[in-house]
Design a protein around this motif. Sequence first.
Motif, PDB file in Angstrom:
ATOM      1  N   HIS A 130       5.160  20.167  -4.622  1.00 28.21           N
ATOM      2  CA  HIS A 130       4.672  21.464  -4.139  1.00 28.21           C
ATOM      3  C   HIS A 130       4.678  22.483  -5.282  1.00 28.21           C
ATOM      4  O   HIS A 130       5.450  22.357  -6.240  1.00 28.21           O
ATOM      5  CB  HIS A 130       5.536  21.990  -2.992  1.00 28.21           C
ATOM      6  N   GLY A 131       3.822  23.471  -5.179  1.00 31.95           N
ATOM      7  CA  GLY A 131       3.781  24.585  -6.114  1.00 31.95           C
ATOM      8  C   GLY A 131       4.341  25.841  -5.477  1.00 31.95           C
ATOM      9  O   GLY A 131       4.027  26.150  -4.323  1.00 31.95           O
ATOM     10  N   GLU A 132       5.166  26.576  -6.219  1.00 29.39           N
ATOM     11  CA  GLU A 132       5.781  27.784  -5.669  1.00 29.39           C
ATOM     12  C   GLU A 132       4.782  28.921  -5.477  1.00 29.39           C
ATOM     13  O   GLU A 132       5.038  29.846  -4.704  1.00 29.39           O
ATOM     14  CB  GLU A 132       6.931  28.242  -6.563  1.00 29.39           C
ATOM     15  N   LYS A 133       3.637  28.863  -6.171  1.00 26.09           N
ATOM     16  CA  LYS A 133       2.622  29.905  -6.019  1.00 26.09           C
ATOM     17  C   LYS A 133       1.575  29.534  -4.975  1.00 26.09           C
ATOM     18  O   LYS A 133       0.519  30.157  -4.897  1.00 26.09           O
ATOM     19  CB  LYS A 133       1.949  30.187  -7.364  1.00 26.09           C
ATOM     20  N   ASP A 134       1.874  28.533  -4.178  1.00 26.00           N
ATOM     21  CA  ASP A 134       0.966  28.110  -3.114  1.00 26.00           C
ATOM     22  C   ASP A 134       1.176  29.011  -1.905  1.00 26.00           C
ATOM     23  O   ASP A 134       2.188  28.907  -1.214  1.00 26.00           O
ATOM     24  CB  ASP A 134       1.246  26.650  -2.747  1.00 26.00           C
ATOM     25  N   PHE A 135       0.224  29.902  -1.647  1.00 27.68           N
ATOM     26  CA  PHE A 135       0.328  30.774  -0.483  1.00 27.68           C
ATOM     27  C   PHE A 135      -0.513  30.259   0.682  1.00 27.68           C
ATOM     28  O   PHE A 135      -0.407  30.778   1.792  1.00 27.68           O
ATOM     29  CB  PHE A 135      -0.109  32.201  -0.839  1.00 27.68           C
ATOM     30  N   ARG A 136      -1.361  29.250   0.450  1.00 26.85           N
ATOM     31  CA  ARG A 136      -2.109  28.629   1.542  1.00 26.85           C
ATOM     32  C   ARG A 136      -1.176  27.767   2.386  1.00 26.85           C
ATOM     33  O   ARG A 136      -1.150  27.861   3.610  1.00 26.85           O
ATOM     34  CB  ARG A 136      -3.254  27.808   0.945  1.00 26.85           C
ATOM     35  N   VAL A 137      -0.424  26.890   1.723  1.00 28.17           N
ATOM     36  CA  VAL A 137       0.634  26.106   2.374  1.00 28.17           C
ATOM     37  C   VAL A 137       1.916  26.414   1.597  1.00 28.17           C
ATOM     38  O   VAL A 137       2.243  25.739   0.627  1.00 28.17           O
ATOM     39  CB  VAL A 137       0.338  24.600   2.350  1.00 28.17           C
ATOM     40  N   PRO A 138       2.653  27.435   1.989  1.00 31.03           N
ATOM     41  CA  PRO A 138       3.818  27.866   1.200  1.00 31.03           C
ATOM     42  C   PRO A 138       4.835  26.747   1.001  1.00 31.03           C
ATOM     43  O   PRO A 138       4.996  25.860   1.844  1.00 31.03           O
ATOM     44  CB  PRO A 138       4.392  29.013   2.038  1.00 31.03           C
ATOM     45  N   GLY A 150       1.857  19.456   1.647  1.00 30.25           N
ATOM     46  CA  GLY A 150       1.557  19.077   3.009  1.00 30.25           C
ATOM     47  C   GLY A 150       2.188  19.991   4.044  1.00 30.25           C
ATOM     48  O   GLY A 150       3.285  20.519   3.854  1.00 30.25           O
ATOM     49  N   LEU A 151       1.505  20.173   5.167  1.00 28.51           N
ATOM     50  CA  LEU A 151       2.017  20.976   6.274  1.00 28.51           C
ATOM     51  C   LEU A 151       3.056  20.154   7.034  1.00 28.51           C
ATOM     52  O   LEU A 151       2.791  19.011   7.420  1.00 28.51           O
ATOM     53  CB  LEU A 151       0.890  21.384   7.215  1.00 28.51           C
ATOM     54  N   PHE A 152       4.223  20.757   7.259  1.00 26.66           N
ATOM     55  CA  PHE A 152       5.322  20.057   7.922  1.00 26.66           C
ATOM     56  C   PHE A 152       5.614  20.618   9.305  1.00 26.66           C
ATOM     57  O   PHE A 152       5.787  19.874  10.263  1.00 26.66           O
ATOM     58  CB  PHE A 152       6.582  20.143   7.056  1.00 26.66           C
ATOM     59  N   ASP A 153       5.674  21.919   9.439  1.00 26.49           N
ATOM     60  CA  ASP A 153       6.028  22.554  10.713  1.00 26.49           C
ATOM     61  C   ASP A 153       4.923  23.539  11.082  1.00 26.49           C
ATOM     62  O   ASP A 153       4.782  24.582  10.459  1.00 26.49           O
ATOM     63  CB  ASP A 153       7.365  23.272  10.596  1.00 26.49           C
ATOM     64  N   MET A 154       4.133  23.222  12.095  1.00 20.55           N
ATOM     65  CA  MET A 154       2.945  24.008  12.412  1.00 20.55           C
ATOM     66  C   MET A 154       3.284  25.398  12.941  1.00 20.55           C
ATOM     67  O   MET A 154       2.484  26.327  12.804  1.00 20.55           O
ATOM     68  CB  MET A 154       2.069  23.255  13.417  1.00 20.55           C
ATOM     69  N   ARG A 155       4.464  25.555  13.532  1.00 16.80           N
ATOM     70  CA  ARG A 155       4.842  26.884  14.008  1.00 16.80           C
ATOM     71  C   ARG A 155       5.103  27.827  12.832  1.00 16.80           C
ATOM     72  O   ARG A 155       4.517  28.910  12.750  1.00 16.80           O
ATOM     73  CB  ARG A 155       6.084  26.814  14.891  1.00 16.80           C
ATOM     74  N   SER A 156       5.961  27.414  11.907  1.00 21.87           N
ATOM     75  CA  SER A 156       6.247  28.278  10.764  1.00 21.87           C
ATOM     76  C   SER A 156       5.022  28.407   9.869  1.00 21.87           C
ATOM     77  O   SER A 156       4.788  29.467   9.278  1.00 21.87           O
ATOM     78  CB  SER A 156       7.438  27.744   9.978  1.00 21.87           C
ATOM     79  N   MET A 157       4.219  27.336   9.786  1.00 16.82           N
ATOM     80  CA  MET A 157       3.012  27.383   8.962  1.00 16.82           C
ATOM     81  C   MET A 157       2.074  28.492   9.440  1.00 16.82           C
ATOM     82  O   MET A 157       1.506  29.248   8.638  1.00 16.82           O
ATOM     83  CB  MET A 157       2.306  26.018   9.011  1.00 16.82           C
ATOM     84  N   THR A 198       0.832  -1.202   0.000  1.00 12.78           N
ATOM     85  CA  THR A 198       0.000   0.000   0.000  1.00 12.78           C
ATOM     86  C   THR A 198       0.866   1.251   0.000  1.00 12.78           C
ATOM     87  O   THR A 198       1.836   1.352   0.762  1.00 12.78           O
ATOM     88  CB  THR A 198      -0.918   0.024   1.245  1.00 12.78           C
ATOM     89  N   CYS A 199       0.486   2.210  -0.841  1.00 11.12           N
ATOM     90  CA  CYS A 199       1.056   3.554  -0.801  1.00 11.12           C
ATOM     91  C   CYS A 199      -0.054   4.523  -0.406  1.00 11.12           C
ATOM     92  O   CYS A 199      -1.178   4.425  -0.911  1.00 11.12           O
ATOM     93  CB  CYS A 199       1.630   3.960  -2.156  1.00 11.12           C
ATOM     94  N   ALA A 200       0.277   5.451   0.470  1.00 11.63           N
ATOM     95  CA  ALA A 200      -0.686   6.477   0.883  1.00 11.63           C
ATOM     96  C   ALA A 200      -0.331   7.791   0.211  1.00 11.63           C
ATOM     97  O   ALA A 200       0.852   8.122   0.041  1.00 11.63           O
ATOM     98  CB  ALA A 200      -0.685   6.632   2.398  1.00 11.63           C
ATOM     99  N   LEU A 201      -1.376   8.554  -0.158  1.00  9.89           N
ATOM    100  CA  LEU A 201      -1.183   9.822  -0.853  1.00  9.89           C
ATOM    101  C   LEU A 201      -2.168  10.848  -0.313  1.00  9.89           C
ATOM    102  O   LEU A 201      -3.309  10.520   0.008  1.00  9.89           O
ATOM    103  CB  LEU A 201      -1.434   9.682  -2.354  1.00  9.89           C
ATOM    104  N   GLY A 202      -1.727  12.110  -0.254  1.00  8.28           N
ATOM    105  CA  GLY A 202      -2.646  13.160   0.163  1.00  8.28           C
ATOM    106  C   GLY A 202      -2.100  14.534  -0.138  1.00  8.28           C
ATOM    107  O   GLY A 202      -0.880  14.726  -0.266  1.00  8.28           O
ATOM    108  N   GLY A 203      -3.013  15.500  -0.275  1.00  7.82           N
ATOM    109  CA  GLY A 203      -2.643  16.886  -0.520  1.00  7.82           C
ATOM    110  C   GLY A 203      -3.237  17.808   0.522  1.00  7.82           C
ATOM    111  O   GLY A 203      -4.318  17.552   1.058  1.00  7.82           O
ATOM    112  N   SER A 204      -2.525  18.878   0.855  1.00 13.78           N
ATOM    113  CA  SER A 204      -2.960  19.862   1.848  1.00 13.78           C
ATOM    114  C   SER A 204      -3.047  19.178   3.220  1.00 13.78           C
ATOM    115  O   SER A 204      -2.033  18.700   3.715  1.00 13.78           O
ATOM    116  CB  SER A 204      -4.289  20.476   1.427  1.00 13.78           C
ATOM    117  N   TYR A 205      -4.246  19.097   3.837  1.00 12.21           N
ATOM    118  CA  TYR A 205      -4.318  18.324   5.077  1.00 12.21           C
ATOM    119  C   TYR A 205      -3.925  16.866   4.807  1.00 12.21           C
ATOM    120  O   TYR A 205      -3.300  16.218   5.653  1.00 12.21           O
ATOM    121  CB  TYR A 205      -5.711  18.370   5.695  1.00 12.21           C
ATOM    122  N   GLY A 206      -4.288  16.353   3.625  1.00  9.02           N
ATOM    123  CA  GLY A 206      -3.845  14.999   3.276  1.00  9.02           C
ATOM    124  C   GLY A 206      -2.336  14.899   3.242  1.00  9.02           C
ATOM    125  O   GLY A 206      -1.761  13.869   3.597  1.00  9.02           O
TER     126      GLY A 206
END
Length: 680
Positions: free
Chosen positions: A619-627, A567-574, A536-544
């Motif tokens: 990741h996308g460089e124009k992603d300002f929701r999850v930079p 994906g969000l990695f560090d909640m403080r910097s996020m 099994t491989c798991a996949l997700g975007g944003s909260y996923g």
Amino acid sequence: MKKTAIILSLAAAGATFVAHAAPAPFKVQDLSNLNKLHSAVLSNDGTKIVYAVKNIDGNGDGESNLYIQSVDGSAAQQLTFAKGTEHSVAFSHDDKRIYFLAARNGSSQLFELPLSGGEAKQVTDLPLSIEGFKLSQDSQQVVFNLRVFPDCKDLACSVDKFAAEAERKSTGREYKQLMVRHWDTWENHTRSHLFVAQLNGDMITAPVDVTQGLDTETPPKPFSGMEEVTFTPDGKYVVYSAKAPSKSQAWETNYDLWQVAVTGGKAKNLTEGNKAWDAQPTFSSDGRYMAYLAMSKPGFEADRYRIMLRDTVTGQEKEVAPLWDRSASSLTFGKDNRTLYVTAQDLGQVSIFEVNTQFGDVKPLFNEGSNSVVGVSQDKVVFNHKSLVEPGDLYSVSLDGQNKQRLTEVNKEKLAKIKFGEFQQFSFKGWNNEEVYGYWIKPANYKEGNKYPVAFLVHGGPQGSFGNSFSGRWNAQLWAGAGYGVVMIDFHGSTGYGQAFTDSISQDWGGKPLEDLQKGLAAVSAQQKWLDSSRTCALGGSYGGFMMNWIQGNWNDGFKCLVNHAGLFDMRSMYYVTEELWFPEHEFGGTYEQNKALYEKFNPANYVENWKTPMLVIHGEKDFRVPYGQGLAAFSALQRKGIPSELLIYPDENHWILNQDNLKQWYDNVFRWMDRWTEK
């Protein structure tokens, strides 16, 4: 289904045979080449529909045109033949003309087309592009939105400012308050404003900025449209949804409904008492009632949208169907001016409901797939329908929920060549022994007795759903077409299962959802023996994507590989780099300083020591929701620990992958990565 005929000539025998090409598994090229139906509208008398279809050729190119047909399902007639895209269609009050937007001369302008014959005529010639429009009930007025500088008194001023900005030699952006950027766009100090003009069918009068001077957006950006704007039925006022100008735009969700005269002036706040989100003002045609949607929790973007009804004569207001535990997503009055036709997510579907505004009775009319109402006539509802195997077509159903009729088949020939995987909804006991739902999809070329590797798709939001719909981005059937069994679970926090279920994820991002995912994968693997959960491989975007990082540190023996998109990695910097601060502040119970312990409790960066699963990071460089620094940080952690990992970065994409060539590259990389680690 129609199948493609192939002629095989056998010269020796002098015979000709006709064979039929078997449908082939769904591929990303097929997804990109599907025709797109959009901008559908029902005539006022309920007898005709106009819609646009973007017909895509084999190279992924295409053009969009308007079509008209009777709701009895008769053949469609093409109305437009010009290059470019016509969209945002509206019928005149007498159904003799349609209006639409098109950029035929460089900018988006309003056109009028008589249905008796003839060419479309351009009725606006503004120096700026029209983004959306609405007609008054008598078709004598039009309200449209333009992007302007709010301190300008006229359009010429905004045009001059745009020109000066384009010629400016310096590149610095100057700001005095949040938000400085949103979704994928840096703030340029312009705002979307509403303009009203008189309309006589040939040309408009000079437009009036009825939101003159307001330092706020209407319609709200980036995802709202003219469903947030309407005329009152008497044509004297415009009602719209917007935030009041303030310095708290980035951490408040207090959108209100405002009423302003069509001649301009000071707007009146119609929902000042509600400090949460108010949206979608909708009037009965007799003007007696205004229905709208209202949340009740300030700062929460995924609260239940209640249906509110205001009597415009008495001023009395009530919530309609207060015990109905679903969040409405759209409202349409029936011809009786008392019944509402409402769409809402419901157990993995987006269903159509009939709501009695007097007694609050709610009756489901159609509850399969994902549906959006196009219009309501005296005896039927016309809607756009999608499912896991249907990209989108128009249907009708009678007001008693019977007599479903297909009206369009815009991809009939293309779908005949595609083989989709069989799918089914399932349920299991998740967190707290509560019922949780999901879907499985068999590989397109499934053979009884074989076992197949698993693509475990985790939705974003987190208040979202991977339900019975057809997506142009994360399309589950593409994994089925690539030979994977697909599993999708609507874990605690998902939408469409009651507000308490949705609320349960807040302040518990790594708790209940992880437990549901673990129990769900185990349950479906036991139920469906053809799923090889050991591959099994798991996949997700944003909260996923967050969940992929969370799984790395908290369920690191469950998967052969992971795919982390945005994906969000560090909640403080996020917290400090995202744009809509109301989101983390609600989800984690305050600012980072106010509730640091909770941010750190569910911070994937704190569990890197446990990481060991191969991961592809995208990741996308124009992603300002999850930079994109969040993706780079995850990749750095993987590389530094020597974990097999790859990085795919898109300089021109935001939180989503929209460019079709990029989408093909996305899936090529994802399937190559998964095939490698599942030994497929």
